[in-house]
Design an enzyme around this catalytic site. Structure first.
Site, mmCIF file in Angstrom:
data_model
loop_
_atom_site.group_PDB
_atom_site.id
_atom_site.type_symbol
_atom_site.label_atom_id
_atom_site.label_comp_id
_atom_site.label_asym_id
_atom_site.label_seq_id
_atom_site.Cartn_x
_atom_site.Cartn_y
_atom_site.Cartn_z
ATOM 1 N N LYS A 73 0.835 -1.208 -0.090
ATOM 2 C CA LYS A 73 0.054 0.271 0.029
ATOM 3 C C LYS A 73 0.663 1.215 0.077
ATOM 4 O O LYS A 73 0.495 1.996 -0.758
ATOM 5 C CB LYS A 73 -1.016 -0.243 1.284
ATOM 6 C CG LYS A 73 -1.928 -0.997 1.203
ATOM 7 C CD LYS A 73 -2.658 -1.164 2.224
ATOM 8 C CE LYS A 73 -3.658 -2.643 2.384
ATOM 9 N NZ LYS A 73 -4.186 -3.006 3.508
ATOM 10 N N GLN A 109 -3.804 -1.752 9.908
ATOM 11 C CA GLN A 109 -3.894 -2.967 9.336
ATOM 12 C C GLN A 109 -4.305 -4.133 10.211
ATOM 13 O O GLN A 109 -3.910 -3.964 11.477
ATOM 14 C CB GLN A 109 -2.447 -3.157 9.135
ATOM 15 C CG GLN A 109 -2.300 -4.670 8.240
ATOM 16 C CD GLN A 109 -3.015 -4.469 6.948
ATOM 17 O OE1 GLN A 109 -2.822 -3.813 6.189
ATOM 18 N NE2 GLN A 109 -3.504 -5.595 6.534
ATOM 19 N N ASP A 111 -10.682 2.729 4.941
ATOM 20 C CA ASP A 111 -10.847 1.353 4.995
ATOM 21 C C ASP A 111 -12.347 1.167 4.639
ATOM 22 O O ASP A 111 -12.797 0.076 4.498
ATOM 23 C CB ASP A 111 -10.248 0.592 6.030
ATOM 24 C CG ASP A 111 -8.925 -0.159 5.554
ATOM 25 O OD1 ASP A 111 -8.779 -0.298 4.302
ATOM 26 O OD2 ASP A 111 -8.175 -0.438 6.599
#
Ligand code: NAP
Length: 312
Positions: A71, A115, A138
């Site tokens: 990412k 994450q 997200d």
């Protein structure tokens, strides 16, 4: 539908159609990244604010390191600013909440991700809830999930957003179709069921949601015009479970041992690819289908965050 020839294995005959489109997620992901890179260039020319994504990684799980690394690398490639916050496995929930609060209040950071999975001693739900919804690129915050359910502008979760992009870019007709989704996870199956049912393109499907307690699964899969599979069981969907012309989106990725690859393993989807592809009108391969789209989705959400498209 016209058939050219048949392929035979030991027990079954699979008709092979002329028109199976293999959905190239890798290509679409690169196209999207190029489009965003061009926008970043224009922002720079106009002395605008460069989009800035941050990522928090707690602990040193190998897979998570790889995902976050990819990412951050993608951000650099397209010209975004990126910040990586690495925290030790022993970080407490309170310490992580403090870092999250700091990112919420950092005006330069447009969006950030934590994450997952987090170490077991940290309650993921508490962390996700603490992320400012306007920076939740997200799309996991309950407020953003609620906005998705209400069909309001929001950050869609990465994998469903990626799948939506594939339907859009391949102009796959969805209205009035029967969409069967296997798997009801919060990150894939459940949001997909909402998105495919809403009054939009892609959408306007009649949706059937299946899971491990579904009785007679094959009865449903055989009725699917669109089959979205996210259960994590390699090659679970076989040719006799689908009808001719089905659109197949295979989300599953499982690493299995292989004697023919150099690395000693290969990635398999939830669909028995060759035989199902022979009946499908569109199909995503694994790897190279849905997987590469997740990074493109995150970058699109970050661009939206920096433009304040969702929240003022
Ligand atoms: P998950 O949390 O692993 O849950 C699996 C789902 O499948 C559950 O809803 C489960 O039902 C259902 N299921 C399991 N066995 C079943 C069966 N025999 N028949 C019908 N349903 C069954 O799901 P996930 O996190 O969405 O992951 C699914 C797969 O997608 C995994 O391979 C994962 O690695 C992959 N994935 C890929 C991407 C990507 O970017 N390509 C992103 C995310 C996930 P219950 O709810 O009843 O247990």
């Amino acid at each position: 539908m016209p058939y050219l020839c048949s392929a035979r294995d030991d027990t079954k005959i699979y008709k092979i159609k002329t028109m199976t489109t293999i959905i190239d997620g890798k290509l679409i992901s690169l196209q999207i990244q190029e489009e965003i890179a061009a926008e970043v260039k224009a922002i720079k020319v106009n002395n605008g604010k460069i989009p800035h994504l941050a990522a928090i990684l707690v602990g040193s799980d190998g897979a998570s390191e790889t995902y976050v690394g990819a990412k951050v690398k993608a951000c650099e490639k397209i010209g975004f600013k990126s910040t990586m916050v690495r925290l030790s496995e022993s970080t407490t929930e309170k310490e992580l909440l403090y870092i999250v609060e700091g990112l919420n209040n950092d005006a330069d950071i447009d969006g950030y991700i934590v994450q997952l999975p987090l170490p077991k001693h940290i309650n993921e739900h508490n962390i996700v809830q603490a992320i400012a919804p306007q920076k939740d690129v997200d799309g996991f915050h309950p407020q953003n999930i609620g906005r998705m359910a209400l069909n309001l502008p929001t950050y869609l979760p990465a994998t469903p957003y990626g799948i939506i992009q594939l339907f859009e870019r391949y102009k796959i007709d969805t209205a009035g179709k029967h969409c069967v989704i296997i798997g009801r996870s919060h990150i894939v199956g459940s949001p997909m069921s909402i998105l495919m049912a809403r009054n939009n393109f892609p959408g306007n499907c009649t949706v059937t949601m299946c899971h491990s307690r579904t009785a007679n699964l094959k009865e449903y899969t055989l009725k699917a015009d669109i089959l979205i599979v996210a259960l994590g069981k390699p090659e679970f969907i076989t040719a006799e479970m689908v009808k001719d012309g089905v659109v197949v989106i295979d989300v599953g990725i499982t690493r299995v041992i292989s004697e023919v690859t150099k690395s000693g393993y290969k990635l398999l989807g939830d669909v028995k690819y060759d035989e199902v592809a022979a009946k499908a009108s569109f199909i995503t391969p694994v790897p190279g289908g849905v997987g590469p789209m997740t990074i493109a989705s995150l970058l699109m959400n970050t661009l939206k965050a920096s433009r304040k498209e969702i929240y003022d």
